[in-house]
Write an enzyme that holds these catalytic residues in place. Sequence first.
Site, PDB file in Angstrom:
ATOM      1  CG  HIS A 108     -41.259  23.848  23.864  1.00 26.14           C
ATOM      2  ND1 HIS A 108     -41.199  25.104  23.088  1.00 26.14           N
ATOM      3  CD2 HIS A 108     -40.142  23.359  23.608  1.00 26.14           C
ATOM      4  CE1 HIS A 108     -40.401  25.237  22.756  1.00 26.14           C
ATOM      5  NE2 HIS A 108     -39.531  24.100  23.064  1.00 26.14           N
ATOM      6  CB  ALA A 159     -21.453   8.997  30.157  1.00 23.27           C
ATOM      7  NE  ARG A 179     -28.921   2.972  40.010  1.00 27.13           N
ATOM      8  CZ  ARG A 179     -27.740   2.222  41.212  1.00 27.13           C
ATOM      9  NH1 ARG A 179     -27.347   2.971  42.127  1.00 27.13           N
ATOM     10  NH2 ARG A 179     -27.749   1.387  40.087  1.00 27.13           N
ATOM     11  CE  LYS A 182     -16.738   6.160  45.073  1.00 25.22           C
ATOM     12  NZ  LYS A 182     -15.060   5.181  44.958  1.00 25.22           N
TER      13      LYS A 182
END
Length: 190
Positions: A108, A159, A179, A182
């Site tokens: 928005h 998660a 980030r 691995k």
Amino acid sequence: MNLPEKLLRAYNKILWKRTTKKLKSIGSNSYVGPGFTLKGPQYISIGNNFKTGKNITIHTWKVEKEPELIIGNNVSMTKNSYISCANRITIGDGVLMGEGCFITDNSHGSVSYAELDIPPSKRKIWSKGEVHIGKNVWLGRNVCVMPDVEIGDYAIIGANSVVTHSIPPRSVVGGVPARVIKMLNDEQNS
């Protein structure tokens, strides 16, 4: 299964069949759980074997141009997930979305100082960029994928992660913002 649950499933099946006629395109063998909401189905293309859990919401918003939401084959969207598209979102084949996932290419307003006096709900819907999710990507529970992001094939998003920038293929990522934790490669499996 008790009678009210059977009736709810039957009603949901009829409602989904009516809704699929409004979609831009849909493959075979699709099913959505009860409590689904679609807005702008004419801008949505869905492949074969699309499955969802309960209470999913898929919205498209025509702002400056016609939005385009493309969902590939064998995509599973679990309960309480939401997709909001005002530009272009593509979800590749075999994607699994955990419970409570959120994918958006818009917000928005443009997040500018000039709009601070306008209540967020009154700001024009604005897209920072498209979202592309590659094939066989796994989005864990409560993952948020934000605008102007590309997630490479075979990536695993942990998660509760918030994806704010592009993610390379075959990577495991997590965190806020997400980030790389691995990389998955052949040498690790030898």
